[in-house]
Structure formats: structure tokens, C-alpha cells
Design a protein around this motif. Structure first.
Motif, PDB file in Angstrom:
ATOM      1  N   PHE A  32       0.759  -1.318  -0.043  1.00 59.76           N
ATOM      2  CA  PHE A  32      -0.204   0.047  -0.119  1.00 59.76           C
ATOM      3  C   PHE A  32       0.952   1.047   0.089  1.00 59.76           C
ATOM      4  CE2 PHE A  32      -1.628   3.625   2.674  1.00 59.76           C
ATOM      5  CZ  PHE A  32      -2.867   3.673   1.795  1.00 59.76           C
ATOM      6  N   LEU A  33       1.742   1.341   0.887  1.00 57.41           N
ATOM      7  CA  LEU A  33       2.884   2.573   0.824  1.00 57.41           C
ATOM      8  C   LEU A  33       3.356   2.843  -0.470  1.00 57.41           C
ATOM      9  CD1 LEU A  33       3.512   4.546   2.877  1.00 57.41           C
ATOM     10  CD2 LEU A  33       5.560   2.968   3.577  1.00 57.41           C
ATOM     11  N   ARG A  34       3.901   1.625  -0.923  1.00 61.65           N
ATOM     12  CA  ARG A  34       4.841   1.733  -2.300  1.00 61.65           C
ATOM     13  C   ARG A  34       3.641   2.110  -3.320  1.00 61.65           C
ATOM     14  NH1 ARG A  34       9.289   3.550  -2.981  1.00 61.65           N
ATOM     15  NH2 ARG A  34       8.428   4.731  -4.439  1.00 61.65           N
ATOM     16  N   TYR A  35       2.431   1.947  -3.362  1.00 63.86           N
ATOM     17  CA  TYR A  35       1.293   2.298  -4.324  1.00 63.86           C
ATOM     18  C   TYR A  35       1.064   3.644  -4.170  1.00 63.86           C
ATOM     19  CZ  TYR A  35      -2.937   2.722  -6.688  1.00 63.86           C
ATOM     20  OH  TYR A  35      -3.944   3.297  -7.724  1.00 63.86           O
ATOM     21  N   VAL A  36       1.169   4.251  -2.986  1.00 61.83           N
ATOM     22  CA  VAL A  36       0.611   5.731  -2.730  1.00 61.83           C
ATOM     23  C   VAL A  36       2.160   6.571  -3.121  1.00 61.83           C
ATOM     24  CG1 VAL A  36       0.245   7.482  -1.166  1.00 61.83           C
ATOM     25  CG2 VAL A  36      -1.072   5.262  -0.810  1.00 61.83           C
ATOM     26  N   ALA A  37       3.358   5.827  -2.755  1.00 60.64           N
ATOM     27  CA  ALA A  37       4.426   6.554  -3.241  1.00 60.64           C
ATOM     28  C   ALA A  37       4.651   6.532  -4.696  1.00 60.64           C
ATOM     29  CB  ALA A  37       5.730   5.825  -2.604  1.00 60.64           C
ATOM     30  N   ASP A  38       4.194   5.646  -5.520  1.00 65.17           N
ATOM     31  CA  ASP A  38       4.406   5.645  -7.034  1.00 65.17           C
ATOM     32  C   ASP A  38       3.588   6.766  -7.570  1.00 65.17           C
ATOM     33  OD1 ASP A  38       6.555   3.789  -6.659  1.00 65.17           O
ATOM     34  OD2 ASP A  38       4.982   2.113  -7.071  1.00 65.17           O
TER      35      ASP A  38
END
Length: 481
Positions: free
Chosen positions: A463-469
Motif C-alpha cells: 500500500f505504501l509503495r502504491y501511494v508513493a508511486d
């Protein structure tokens, strides 16, 4: 007690709370008051409300001072009946809303329904956090003498006032006594211009509940209330020494109102949730550039950065729904993870009265521009102390922009009973490698605190990587949403 004296006890103002802070009196001894006239401002948990009088008459005594914390069920105000001493029963009967007039058992059943739902957390309240369904461990109130009423009175009857429970004491209207139990529900209707005569109550014997009034209001809002004046206790004694440190005590500030609610919620979160934290640095340069370009085209209608991030968060929660849940433990020890068909996105808002977390309902259905408008609206009503229980207590996930305080990161405490919180730090210039070369970029830090009972690190990191991307490539992310 004299039958000419009416004592209104502090009612339960929501969620079975046991106390409220008396912020300000709106009447004085000797004043004439009418039914439903505001008599005091009180604060409980995260909301403040004007308490209306269920009686008409002359103020005889005020039971408390501004800044004092009062227990629910204790006397709030004593009012002498209108026309007392005139010798005319007809003059006294209409003002005595708790006259003990005989009535059907169905009406008493309606009152009992209100009492039961109030204890169980049905949502039929005006202020507070909202109601955690099925919550236990709240205040218990022994039932006292029951009171029955009728819709139409053939002849005035003057009798001694019976003893009532705090939740229903003095809360009925002459001429339509069984229609509304709570004075706060009546006030809610009056403030929104809703006629109670036009509402068909869904409770027993036609009892009008808060949900009935809300259904008649197109855009429900809490009654307006001025910002409270904070009252702090001075030091116990001038120059008194603290036994542990040996230093003079400068002040003693009671923990109450918003601060007490925050303390209780944070303590419960820390004691019950085994939380873990993951974080990542993010290059937000592309997002800032995209917003700057939009601002050139529409200077007065461009969403803020938080609204864009909120849009990315709702998309991420659809992809990783485990973070949009609630962990529940039943009385028998069984446990469940409760999922939701939708996202109510909470966001932390600092106010003069403390930290509150209003939530954007059905945030997953809103565009970035719509999210921006709702965030701004909720921030304004929260700072004015006008946020409703639904707005303050219905979040399923919290977004916390602590970057406004000039910090990069935070090991946040999850907003119980949610299971995750995403924090956004300040955006600052940092050295960053772009296509193999060092460059100065706009960088922020995202921090995700999550309940390890509902998911593992892989889900949280995903989830965190999705928002960061999405922040690093906002154009492509928005195209896919």
C-alpha cells in the motif's frame, strides 16, 4: 421537593458519557425561560452543544459554575413553574412538562426504547464521538419511577412531579407529549427548520428519534456553538512544593473535554493495537509541478496537495482493503476483522480545542477537487466546534499531514478503532538521484502505522509503495483511477 419546583438534570449527551464540562451559563437566577430555550453551553468529548430547557418558568438555582465538570444525572438547573402561586391549576399544568399525567403503556414503552437505545449506542444521540454499536462497559443507570403521558389532555391536572431518569427527565412537549423524548432532538429539528408535526416517528408509539430528524434534513449540520473559553485551574496553592521534584507547582490543569477524549483514545490504541511502522522517502517534484500547471489554468479552483494524496490513498485502499477494516473482539473472546464497502477518510485537524479527526464520508467516490472542498469544509466546522458526531466518529482510515508542523516523520498512534494511519511529512529540497545523476528534488516522507493483527508487512509495504508511486507519477496514477 415542592411541586412548584422543577429540577432538570444533566442528560446523557451522547454515547453513554458520564460527565460534561459546563462551559458557560446562558441564563441567570431570576430570568424567565421558555421551553427549548438554551440555558447552558456544555462540552463533552469532542463536541460542544447548547442544552435547551424542557421547562418554562423562572430560574431558581444554577447547579454549577463555568469550568466545572458535572456528572450526568446530577441537577443542572432548578426552575419554578410558570404561574406558580397563582392558585390556578390551569396555569401550572401546561408549563409542567413532567406532570405525571396518566397515559398508555405504549408511550412508556417508547420512553423505555429511548433509554435502551441510548445505553446500547444506537446512534440516537446529538453529540459525542458517535456510537460504537454493541459497546459495553458504559454507565449503568437504575431505572426509577416510570412516567406515562398522553397526546391530548382533556383537563389540566396538577400533581406532584414524579422522579425521572436523567435521560428522559423533563423532555416532553405539551400537546404532543409522546412524540419526542429528547430535548436535543427537538433542538436539532428547530435549528434546521424542521417541523416535528410533519415527521412520522419510527420508534414505539410514534417516538421521533434523531435519525427521523436527520432524514428530514437535506444537509444535516450540528447546532451552531461559539468557541468555548478554556478554563484552567491555578496552582493548588501559591508556592506549593511538589513532593517528588521539590519544585514549586505553577499550575494544575484538569484533563477534560477534548484533551480527556484524546488521552483515552490514544491510551486504548496503545494498549490494544500491536502496531508496526513502515516508511519511505518520496520524490514529490512531479506532483508539485502538475499542481502548479493546474493552478495556472484555474487559479481559484485547484485542489491542494493533501487532496491529491487523499485521492491516491483511497485508490490504494481499494487495492489493499485489509487496511480499511476494524478488528473486533466479542464478549465471548471470539475475534473478527470487519471490512467495509466504502472508505470514510479521516484526517487529523488541529484546533484551539485540541486534535480532532473529522472524516470525509464515501471518499472513494470523490474526485480530487471534491475531496479538497470537503476537507476544507470539515476543517472549518471542526475548528468552530460544530462538527457532528458522524463527521467526527465514522472514519475507517486516517491521513495525517504533520508536515504542516515542520517535521519530516512521526511514529503515529493509530486512531482507534481504525487499523492504520498514513502520515505525510514536510516537502523539502533534498539531493536525489535522477537517471543516474544527482539533482535537487522536492522530497517528502510517508509513514504508515498499521495494526499487525489485520495484515502483514507485505500488505502494508504494498500500500505504501502504491501511494508513493502515485505521488512520483501523478499523471499516470490519476489516468488509471
Amino acid at each position: 421537593m415542592s411541586s412548584d419546583m422543577q429540577v432538570f438534570r444533566l442528560p446523557d449527551l451522547g454515547e453513554g458519557l458520564t460527565e460534561a464540562e459546563l462551559v458557560n451559563w446562558l441564563v441567570a437566577v431570576g430570568d424567565e425561560v421558555k421551553v427549548d430555550q438554551p440555558i447552558a453551553e456544555v462540552e463533552t468529548a469532542k463536541s460542544m452543544v447548547e442544552v435547551p430547557s424542557p421547562y418554562a418558568g423562572t430560574v431558581a438555582e444554577l447547579h454549577g459554575q463555568a469550568g466545572e465538570t458535572l456528572d450526568v444525572g446530577k441537577p443542572l438547573i432548578s426552575i419554578a413553574r410558570a404561574g406558580a402561586g397563582s392558585g390556578s391549576p390551569a396555569a401550572a399544568a401546561p408549563a409542567a412538562l413532567s406532570s405525571g399525567i396518566d397515559a398508555s403503556q405504549a408511550v412508556e414503552a417508547a420512553a423505555e426504547t429511548y433509554r435502551t437505545e441510548e445505553k446500547a449506542g444506537s446512534g440516537n444521540v446529538l453529540i459525542g464521538y458517535g456510537t460504537p454499536g454493541g459497546a459495553t462497559g458504559g454507565r449503568t443507570r437504575p431505572r426509577k419511577a416510570s412516567v406515562a403521558v398522553v397526546d391530548r389532555v382533556a383537563e389540566p391536572v396538577a400533581v406532584a412531579e414524579p422522579v425521572l431518569e436523567p435521560s428522559v427527565a423533563g423532555t416532553r412537549i405539551p400537546g404532543k407529549l409522546s412524540a419526542v423524548i429528547s430535548p436535543l432532538v427537538r433542538k436539532m429539528a428547530r435549528d434546521h427548520g424542521v417541523s416535528l408535526d410533519a415527521i412520522a416517528g419510527t420508534g414505539a408509539s410514534g417516538l421521533i428519534r434523531r435519525r427521523d430528524v436527520e432524514a428530514a434534513i437535506s444537509a444535516p449540520e450540528a447546532p451552531a456553538a461559539p468557541a468555548p473559553s478554556r478554563v484552567e485551574s491555578p496552582a493548588a496553592a501559591e508556592g506549593a512544593l511538589d513532593g517528588r521534584t521539590g519544585l514549586a507547582v505553577s499550575a494544575r490543569t484538569p484533563v477534560r473535554g477534548v484533551r480527556k477524549a484524546v488521552a483515552a483514545n490514544m491510551t486504548k490504541s496503545r494498549s490494544e493495537i500491536p502496531e508496526a511502522t513502515v516508511w519511505v522517502d518520496v520524490d514529490a517534484t512531479a506532483l508539485l509541478e502538475m499542481r502548479a500547471e493546474l493552478k495556472k489554468r484555474a487559479p481559484h479552483d485547484t485542489p491542494g496537495l493533501l487532496a491529491f494524496i487523499a485521492r491516491f490513498v483511497t485508490a490504494g485502499l481499494k487495492k489493499y482493503p485489509a487496511l480499511n477494516t476494524r478488528f473486533e473482539t466479542a464478549a465471548d473472546g471470539s475475534q473478527e476483522i470487519v471490512g467495509f464497502e466504502g472508505i470514510n477518510l479521516g484526517f487529523a485537524a488541529q484546533t484551539d480545542r485540541g486534535l480532532v479527526v473529522p472524516s470525509v464520508r464515501n471518499a472513494h467516490e470523490l474526485s480530487a477537487r471534491e475531496l479538497d472542498a470537503e476537507i476544507r469544509r470539515l476543517t472549518a466546522v471542526a475548528r468552530d466546534g460544530k462538527a457532528t458526531p458522524t463527521e467526527l466518529g465514522s472514519g475507517t482510515f486516517t491521513l495525517n499531514n504533520y508536515g504542516v508542523f515542520g517535521v519530516d516523520g512521526s511514529a503515529a498512534i493509530i486512531n482507534y478503532p481504525e487499523v492504520a494511519m498514513l502520515g505525510v511529512g514536510r516537502i523539502i529540497d533534498k539531493p536525489w538521484v535522477v537517471n543516474g545523476e544527482l539533482a535537487v528534488r522536492k522530497v517528502t516522507e510517508l509513514t504508515l502505522a498499521f495494526d499487525h493483527r489485520v495484515c502483514d508487512g507485505e500488505t502494508a509495504a504494498g500500500f505504501l509503495r502504491y501511494v508513493a508511486d502515485a505521488i512520483e507519477n501523478p499523471g499516470g496514477a490519476l489516468a488509471d483511477m
